[in-house]
Design a protein around this motif. Structure first.
Motif, PDB file in Angstrom:
ATOM      1  N   SER A  18       0.845  -1.189   0.000  1.00 51.71           N
ATOM      2  CA  SER A  18       0.000   0.000   0.000  1.00 51.71           C
ATOM      3  C   SER A  18       0.879   1.236   0.000  1.00 51.71           C
ATOM      4  CB  SER A  18      -0.898   0.016   1.225  1.00 51.71           C
ATOM      5  OG  SER A  18      -0.139   0.078   2.392  1.00 51.71           O
ATOM      6  N   GLN A  19       0.432   2.291  -0.643  1.00 48.49           N
ATOM      7  CA  GLN A  19       1.187   3.519  -0.763  1.00 48.49           C
ATOM      8  C   GLN A  19       0.725   4.457   0.340  1.00 48.49           C
ATOM      9  OE1 GLN A  19       2.989   4.353  -4.201  1.00 48.49           O
ATOM     10  NE2 GLN A  19       3.226   2.167  -3.995  1.00 48.49           N
ATOM     11  N   GLN A  77      14.430   9.251  -9.435  1.00 49.26           N
ATOM     12  CA  GLN A  77      14.572   8.112 -10.338  1.00 49.26           C
ATOM     13  C   GLN A  77      14.578   8.612 -11.772  1.00 49.26           C
ATOM     14  OE1 GLN A  77      11.371   5.164 -10.470  1.00 49.26           O
ATOM     15  NE2 GLN A  77      12.870   3.531 -10.788  1.00 49.26           N
ATOM     16  N   LEU A  86      16.475   4.030  -7.980  1.00 51.70           N
ATOM     17  CA  LEU A  86      16.249   5.250  -7.213  1.00 51.70           C
ATOM     18  C   LEU A  86      17.538   5.711  -6.551  1.00 51.70           C
ATOM     19  CD1 LEU A  86      13.378   3.744  -7.312  1.00 51.70           C
ATOM     20  CD2 LEU A  86      12.797   5.276  -5.441  1.00 51.70           C
ATOM     21  N   PHE A 101      10.245  10.813  -5.620  1.00 47.95           N
ATOM     22  CA  PHE A 101       9.394  10.070  -4.711  1.00 47.95           C
ATOM     23  C   PHE A 101       9.683  10.457  -3.275  1.00 47.95           C
ATOM     24  CE2 PHE A 101       7.645   6.954  -7.625  1.00 47.95           C
ATOM     25  CZ  PHE A 101       8.573   6.897  -8.641  1.00 47.95           C
ATOM     26  N   LEU A 115      10.507   1.396   4.448  1.00 43.24           N
ATOM     27  CA  LEU A 115      10.155   2.593   3.694  1.00 43.24           C
ATOM     28  C   LEU A 115       8.896   2.346   2.880  1.00 43.24           C
ATOM     29  CD1 LEU A 115      13.489   4.045   2.266  1.00 43.24           C
ATOM     30  CD2 LEU A 115      12.093   4.918   4.140  1.00 43.24           C
ATOM     31  N   PHE A 121       6.781   4.153  -0.117  1.00 40.84           N
ATOM     32  CA  PHE A 121       6.936   5.183  -1.137  1.00 40.84           C
ATOM     33  C   PHE A 121       5.592   5.698  -1.623  1.00 40.84           C
ATOM     34  CE2 PHE A 121      11.447   5.166  -2.230  1.00 40.84           C
ATOM     35  CZ  PHE A 121      11.875   4.016  -1.589  1.00 40.84           C
ATOM     36  N   GLY A 122       5.592   6.969  -2.040  1.00 38.62           N
ATOM     37  CA  GLY A 122       4.442   7.541  -2.718  1.00 38.62           C
ATOM     38  C   GLY A 122       4.481   7.202  -4.198  1.00 38.62           C
ATOM     39  N   GLU A 123       3.571   7.794  -4.953  1.00 38.37           N
ATOM     40  CA  GLU A 123       3.464   7.468  -6.373  1.00 38.37           C
ATOM     41  C   GLU A 123       4.356   8.338  -7.244  1.00 38.37           C
ATOM     42  OE1 GLU A 123      -1.012   5.549  -6.321  1.00 38.37           O
ATOM     43  OE2 GLU A 123      -0.610   7.318  -7.558  1.00 38.37           O
ATOM     44  N   GLY A 124       4.927   9.372  -6.687  1.00 37.69           N
ATOM     45  CA  GLY A 124       5.931  10.144  -7.408  1.00 37.69           C
ATOM     46  C   GLY A 124       5.387  11.335  -8.172  1.00 37.69           C
ATOM     47  N   GLN A 174       7.919  -2.444  -8.630  1.00 39.80           N
ATOM     48  CA  GLN A 174       7.484  -1.127  -9.068  1.00 39.80           C
ATOM     49  C   GLN A 174       6.661  -1.254 -10.333  1.00 39.80           C
ATOM     50  OE1 GLN A 174      10.516   1.803 -10.103  1.00 39.80           O
ATOM     51  NE2 GLN A 174       9.158   3.483  -9.540  1.00 39.80           N
ATOM     52  N   GLN A 219       4.167   4.217 -10.689  1.00 41.01           N
ATOM     53  CA  GLN A 219       3.973   4.152  -9.243  1.00 41.01           C
ATOM     54  C   GLN A 219       5.308   4.035  -8.520  1.00 41.01           C
ATOM     55  OE1 GLN A 219       1.041   1.384  -7.908  1.00 41.01           O
ATOM     56  NE2 GLN A 219      -0.386   1.859  -9.551  1.00 41.01           N
ATOM     57  N   GLY A 220       5.256   4.225  -7.215  1.00 41.47           N
ATOM     58  CA  GLY A 220       6.451   4.070  -6.422  1.00 41.47           C
ATOM     59  C   GLY A 220       6.702   2.607  -6.093  1.00 41.47           C
ATOM     60  N   PRO A 221       7.915   2.292  -5.642  1.00 40.87           N
ATOM     61  CA  PRO A 221       8.237   0.909  -5.278  1.00 40.87           C
ATOM     62  C   PRO A 221       7.431   0.450  -4.070  1.00 40.87           C
ATOM     63  CG  PRO A 221      10.218   2.255  -5.513  1.00 40.87           C
ATOM     64  CD  PRO A 221       9.070   3.190  -5.497  1.00 40.87           C
ATOM     65  N   GLU A 222       7.130  -0.849  -4.062  1.00 38.32           N
ATOM     66  CA  GLU A 222       6.451  -1.469  -2.928  1.00 38.32           C
ATOM     67  C   GLU A 222       7.315  -2.615  -2.418  1.00 38.32           C
ATOM     68  OE1 GLU A 222       2.270  -1.171  -5.292  1.00 38.32           O
ATOM     69  OE2 GLU A 222       2.189  -2.234  -3.388  1.00 38.32           O
TER      70      GLU A 222
END
Lengths: 113, 114
Positions: A1-2, A37, A43, A88, A101, A103-106, B37, B41-44
């Motif tokens: 989940s973000q 990135q 990243l 991000f 960590l 991360f958001g969606e950027g 990723q 979107q960002g990495p998960e």
């Protein structure tokens, strides 16, 4: 989940202008980090700000953190074409066995020469 | 100093086939992470290792995904069988230790499942 949500999703500016990206998150954090990135690459860590800090600088980067609003901003001053990348934010929800960590969606930043 | 190395950089497979990704972390880094990723979107996080022990694998789909980090250095991530929805970039990262904040990422493996 973000957890983090970046705003805007995309930003296009001219070289020399400043770029501001925002990040909001939902839970309590120990620190917040910003990563860059480039297309097709991994990243790269830019800067970390701890929950007890309000502002931090690194070269042309300035990060602020408002824990009461659960938000952070990344300012890139005097932007260059080489700053074109996705940015991000990542929050550290430290658990007993170490940190994780999220991360958001950027934000996709395009700096036009 | 060499960074995090991943191979292959690109992989195209048919659905239901197995696939494996390999990661070599930065020398001396005890903590290793695998992220997924998706485009835009960002990495998960999928799994985190401290030396050879998987200490956080709560987001790893264990029915088809597996990982190992023998001898606490290199790591492999496997998918068997692959599904169309597994198409993504798989990133490996490492850090000095569990309380170290900065993670160093590899270039990733871009997987396409047809």
């Amino acid at each position: 989940s973000q957890q983090g949500e970046e705003d805007p999703q995309a930003l296009s500016i001219q070289e020399g202008e400043n770029a501001t990206m925002n990040c909001s998150y939902k839970t309590s954090i120990n620190n917040l980090q910003w990563y860059r990135q480039n297309s097709g690459r991994g990243l790269v860590h830019l800067i970390l700000i701890r929950s007890n800090e309000r502002e931090k600088h690194s070269g042309r980067l300035r990060v602020t953190l408002d824990t009461s609003k659960k938000s952070s901003s990344l300012l890139i001053t005097a932007s260059r074409a080489a700053d074109t990348a996705s940015y991000f934010c990542a929050t550290d929800a430290r658990e007993t066995s170490g940190s994780r960590l999220t991360f958001g969606e950027g934000t996709q930043l395009t700096v036009n020469p | 100093e060499a960074g995090v190395v991943q191979s292959p950089r690109y992989k195209i497979i048919e659905k239901k086939q197995p696939v494996a990704f390999w990661c070599n972390p930065i020398s001396g880094h005890n903590t290793l992470y695998w992220y997924l990723q998706n485009l835009g979107q960002g990495p998960e996080l999928l799994i985190r290792y401290e030396n050879e022990e998987a200490v956080d694998d709560s987001q790893l789909p264990k029915d088809r995904f597996s990982a190992e980090r023998l001898k606490g250095v290199d790591s492999t991530l496997k998918i068997q069988p692959a599904e169309l929805g597994d198409s993504a970039v798989y990133l490996c990262a490492s850090s000095l230790g569990p309380q170290t904040d900065t993670q160093y990422f590899g270039p990733g493996t871009r997987l396409t499942v047809l």
